[in-house]
Design an enzyme around this catalytic site. Structure first.
Site, mmCIF file in Angstrom:
data_model
loop_
_atom_site.group_PDB
_atom_site.id
_atom_site.type_symbol
_atom_site.label_atom_id
_atom_site.label_comp_id
_atom_site.label_asym_id
_atom_site.label_seq_id
_atom_site.Cartn_x
_atom_site.Cartn_y
_atom_site.Cartn_z
ATOM 1 N N HIS A 131 32.293 -16.858 4.865
ATOM 2 C CA HIS A 131 31.475 -15.645 5.004
ATOM 3 C C HIS A 131 32.216 -14.611 5.861
ATOM 4 C CE1 HIS A 131 27.508 -13.525 5.650
ATOM 5 N NE2 HIS A 131 28.140 -13.153 6.763
ATOM 6 N N GLU A 132 32.716 -15.019 7.016
ATOM 7 C CA GLU A 132 33.405 -14.091 7.919
ATOM 8 C C GLU A 132 34.725 -13.610 7.328
ATOM 9 O OE1 GLU A 132 31.722 -12.762 10.231
ATOM 10 O OE2 GLU A 132 30.107 -14.225 10.172
ATOM 11 N N HIS A 141 34.119 -10.900 4.874
ATOM 12 C CA HIS A 141 33.930 -9.604 5.540
ATOM 13 C C HIS A 141 35.286 -8.921 5.734
ATOM 14 C CE1 HIS A 141 29.690 -9.397 6.282
ATOM 15 N NE2 HIS A 141 29.640 -10.367 7.179
ATOM 16 N N HIS A 200 27.220 -7.763 3.339
ATOM 17 C CA HIS A 200 26.134 -8.712 3.089
ATOM 18 C C HIS A 200 25.453 -8.376 1.764
ATOM 19 C CE1 HIS A 200 26.046 -9.220 7.641
ATOM 20 N NE2 HIS A 200 26.484 -10.353 7.128
#
Length: 175
Positions: A67-68, A71, A77
């Site tokens: 997830h990070e 980014h 998101h």
């Protein structure tokens, strides 16, 4: 390792930074929680924090690390997509004030692009239904369509995440 999982399904490659490099991703455990300073590469050092904790919990889950890193690669998101109001209702009154920024869908720096893919409740970039809740027994995000029960998984990239990543980076043979 999360970078290897991303490399396996795309043309994106992570390489170790040399001491001479001015711009790089700095992965630390200096702070509490999981977060990335910036969405997308902005031509400077980008810090990603993976807060210390038990293996396979919190930040130390494969999906949380992915997830990070997504980014850093430019993913926002899922629940802030410009069409999100067709798929979810945000329960603003149950969100802690300091965390409301995580639910705003007004990104202007990189812009939102779904690369022709549908809204994805199963995205590793979607929050769980009670993320940042004042009252954790009540939701902060309510699904409006079928499929919302899978909202907020942290096991890894969804099929839609993989397609979007490969479209974003124009990965030959992966789209």
């Amino acid at each position: 390792m999360a970078p290897l999982r991303i490399e396996k399904i795309s043309c994106v490659k992570f390489v170790e930074a040399s001491r001479e490099q001015k711009y790089f991703v700095n992965i630390t455990s200096d702070e509490v929680g999981c977060h990335c300073e910036d969405i997308g590469w902005r031509n400077h050092r980008t810090k990603v924090n993976i807060g210390l904790g038990a293996l396979d919990q919190g930040c130390f889950r494969m999906g949380s690390i992915i997830h990070e890193l997504l980014h850093v690669l430019g993913f926002e998101h899922q629940h802030v997509a410009h069409n999100r109001d067709e798929y979810v209702r945000i329960v603003w009154e149950n969100i802690n004030a300091e965390n409301r920024i995580n639910f705003h869908n007004n990104e202007t720096y990189i812009g939102w692009n779904n690369y022709g893919e549908q809204y994805d409740y199963g995205s590793v970039m979607h929050y769980i239904s009670n993320a940042f809740a004042k009252n954790i027994s009540q939701p902060t995000i309510v699904a409006l369509k079928t499929g919302g029960s899978k909202m907020g998984q942290r096991r890894g990239l969804s099929k839609t995440d993989v397609r979007k990543l490969n479209k974003m980076y124009k990965c030959p043979g992966h789209v």
